[in-house]
Design a protein around this motif. Sequence first.
Motif, PDB file in Angstrom:
ATOM      1  N   ASP A  33       0.858  -1.176   0.000  1.00 23.03           N
ATOM      2  CA  ASP A  33       0.000   0.000   0.000  1.00 23.03           C
ATOM      3  C   ASP A  33       0.893   1.224   0.000  1.00 23.03           C
ATOM      4  OD1 ASP A  33      -2.024   1.835   0.292  1.00 23.03           O
ATOM      5  OD2 ASP A  33      -2.299   1.454   2.438  1.00 23.03           O
ATOM      6  N   GLY A  34       0.925   1.933  -1.129  1.00 26.75           N
ATOM      7  CA  GLY A  34       1.809   3.085  -1.257  1.00 26.75           C
ATOM      8  C   GLY A  34       1.421   4.252  -0.386  1.00 26.75           C
ATOM      9  N   THR A  35       0.131   4.427  -0.167  1.00 28.18           N
ATOM     10  CA  THR A  35      -0.297   5.553   0.661  1.00 28.18           C
ATOM     11  C   THR A  35      -0.059   5.270   2.134  1.00 28.18           C
ATOM     12  OG1 THR A  35      -2.559   4.707   0.688  1.00 28.18           O
ATOM     13  CG2 THR A  35      -2.013   6.331  -1.003  1.00 28.18           C
ATOM     14  N   GLY A  36      -0.286   4.036   2.546  1.00 30.31           N
ATOM     15  CA  GLY A  36      -0.052   3.676   3.941  1.00 30.31           C
ATOM     16  C   GLY A  36       1.383   3.279   4.226  1.00 30.31           C
ATOM     17  N   GLN A  37       2.186   3.180   3.178  1.00 28.71           N
ATOM     18  CA  GLN A  37       3.594   2.808   3.273  1.00 28.71           C
ATOM     19  C   GLN A  37       3.792   1.511   4.052  1.00 28.71           C
ATOM     20  OE1 GLN A  37       5.611   6.225   4.837  1.00 28.71           O
ATOM     21  NE2 GLN A  37       5.319   7.407   2.972  1.00 28.71           N
ATOM     22  N   ALA A  38       3.029   0.491   3.637  1.00 23.77           N
ATOM     23  CA  ALA A  38       3.123  -0.800   4.310  1.00 23.77           C
ATOM     24  C   ALA A  38       3.003  -1.921   3.284  1.00 23.77           C
ATOM     25  CB  ALA A  38       2.022  -0.935   5.354  1.00 23.77           C
ATOM     26  N   ILE A  39       3.690  -3.009   3.557  1.00 27.60           N
ATOM     27  CA  ILE A  39       3.570  -4.215   2.733  1.00 27.60           C
ATOM     28  C   ILE A  39       2.356  -4.983   3.225  1.00 27.60           C
ATOM     29  CG2 ILE A  39       4.650  -6.391   2.116  1.00 27.60           C
ATOM     30  CD1 ILE A  39       7.358  -4.997   2.434  1.00 27.60           C
TER      31      ILE A  39
END
Length: 150
Positions: A33-39
């Motif tokens: 998730d690019g907006t949440g900066q999480a895999i």
Amino acid sequence: MRHAFGFVLGVLLTPALVYGSAWGYVQAGQSFDGTGQAITDRTRIYGAFALLAAVGLVMGVIIVARWASPLVSLVPAFALLGLSAWFLADPGRALDLPGQVPPAGDLDSGLRMLLGSGVYAMMGFALLMPAWAPRRWGSGRDEDAAGFDF
């Protein structure tokens, strides 16, 4: 015979490089998730990175292998550069091609994104470079025999 084998190997490697990089790109993009900066899916992203690394490794071996015919790299280079040139000349028809070639689905978006972003042109130019080395076109037998002094 070496160049005939190199041509066949180049023809077989072309779709492997194109589809492998596109599938790895799509799988990697769907696993974070690019907006949440999480895999979001570690297994998927590890598999995607492993596939992209394998594509890079195959390209690297093709580029530096002195034993390989230059046609091993020249065939995929011309295919990737031709596809990129077609995209620049007629983007609508070039981007429609992945929808006409199986398999369909998420892979189509990966093929379109890598083509439109110039990644395939970059891969094509990298694969074009070994063809300029004159020693790749020779058989290499005289060099090998003269290089060993026992």
